[in-house]
Design a protein around this motif. Structure first.
Motif, short mmCIF file in Angstrom:
data_model
loop_
_atom_site.label_atom_id
_atom_site.label_comp_id
_atom_site.label_asym_id
_atom_site.label_seq_id
_atom_site.Cartn_x
_atom_site.Cartn_y
_atom_site.Cartn_z
N PHE A 1 0.76 -1.13 0.14
CA PHE A 1 0.00 0.13 0.24
C PHE A 1 0.83 1.29 0.05
O PHE A 1 0.88 2.17 -0.85
CB PHE A 1 -0.98 -0.14 1.26
N SER B 1 1.41 3.62 -3.24
CA SER B 1 0.86 5.03 -2.89
C SER B 1 1.89 6.08 -3.52
O SER B 1 1.62 7.06 -4.14
CB SER B 1 0.47 5.34 -1.83
N MET C 1 -6.78 3.60 -4.02
CA MET C 1 -6.31 3.55 -2.69
C MET C 1 -7.40 3.37 -1.81
O MET C 1 -7.43 2.33 -0.94
CB MET C 1 -5.64 4.61 -2.10
#
Length: 313
Positions: free
Chosen positions: A122, A126, A253
């Motif tokens: 993640f 990102s 996200m």
């Protein structure tokens, strides 16, 4: 070209290598790297699409797991377009997010939250796909994440709890904000424009009247970048109605975080997950069902569009 057509086009070693060669245009060893990664890239895309295809035909009991791993495969393919040596270490193979181990007695999914970690997929995607490093949030509630998805707005509106407003359409360069929005954000008109302009293409013109602020852009918006999000079906552009729901990161996200939590529930909370699907005790069920329907179509489309835009550039 549509995202599905582009997936089909780059689903060979030759076209995958040519695509990566284009993506690596600023690298000295672009030919070697594109050749080295072409097969892995192709398999990531192929496996991701197959997870989604199997998920659409699977029982609801297992859909979150199939969609989550379908998404992670597509993200890893996308990462290879900008990080040819991914994964650089084993720490990047973790999910990058955790959930509460023990559920409270009166647990509801909408009140649950995920905790963001400093390492793992993640934070890595990102940073490298969306230029977001050191995200300021430690935890995020499911209700807040749902509120950033325009396809959920119909349900919130039924409950008289609107989270977003329509400010434009995907094929137009004009955005229109009601002046009443300034009260929700506690900002003056100039401060509001300054707040949102960093998430927009170049502003061509700003007009104000007694009811609204109109912003004319140099071009229409890309569909994937919050806080401006495009509804998958009606193609309208939505904007958060309340400052608490202004999450300045891409919709991809939010989908990742919600899917991760659902996949953990379906794997490790069999009693709660089974009760949700069979008994449908509360409002969690329609929101989760709607989300699973949307994410199965929207994430492959959004990532495919972003891959296609890179090729166009």
């Amino acid at each position: 070209m549509k995202a599905n057509d582009f997936y089909m086009y780059i689903n060979t070693q030759q076209t995958a290598q040519e695509y990566l060669f284009t993506c690596y245009r600023e690298m000295a060893d672009r030919e070697a790297k594109s050749y080295q990664n072409s097969q892995t890239f192709m398999y990531y895309l192929d496996h991701g699409q197959k997870f989604y295809a199997n998920g659409r035909g699977a029982d609801d009991v297992v859909k979150p797991v199939l969609y989550f791993y379908g998404m992670t495969h597509l993200l890893k393919a996308y990462l290879l377009t900008v990080r040819p040596d991914y994964p650089e270490s084993t720490s990047m193979l973790a999910h990058g997010v955790t959930v509460r181990k023990r559920k409270k007695k009166q647990y509801t999914f909408m009140d649950d939250e995920v905790k963001l970690q400093r390492q793992g997929l993640f934070p890595y995607f990102s940073e490298h796909l969306y230029s977001l490093k050191n995200i300021s949030y430690e935890k995020l509630r499911m209700d807040v994440l749902f509120s950033t998805l325009p396809e959920m707005e119909d349900f919130y509106s039924l409950e008289k709890k609107a989270k977003m407003i329509v400010v434009g359409t995907s094929d137009s360069s004009l955005l229109k904000f009601p002046l009443s929005l300034l009260d929700s954000y506690h900002l003056t008109d100039k401060a509001f424009i300054h707040r949102v302009e960093g998430y927009l293409p170049a502003i061509k013109q700003v007009d104000m009247d007694n009811d609204s602020i109109s912003i004319r852009l140099e071009r229409s918006l890309d569909s994937s970048h919050s806080p401006f999000v495009t509804h998958m079906y009606n193609k309208k552009v939505y904007f958060p109605l309340h400052r608490d729901h202004f999450l300045p990161f891409p919709e991809v996200m939010s989908h990742y975080l919600i899917l991760f939590n659902l996949s953990m529930l379906c794997r490790y909370e069999a009693e709660w997950w089974g009760d949700l699907l069979l008994s449908r005790p509360d409002r969690d069920f329609p929101y989760i069902s709607r989300f699973l329907e949307v994410t199965s179509e929207k994430i492959p489309e959004l990532i495919g569009e972003e891959l296609l835009r890179k090729y166009g550039k």
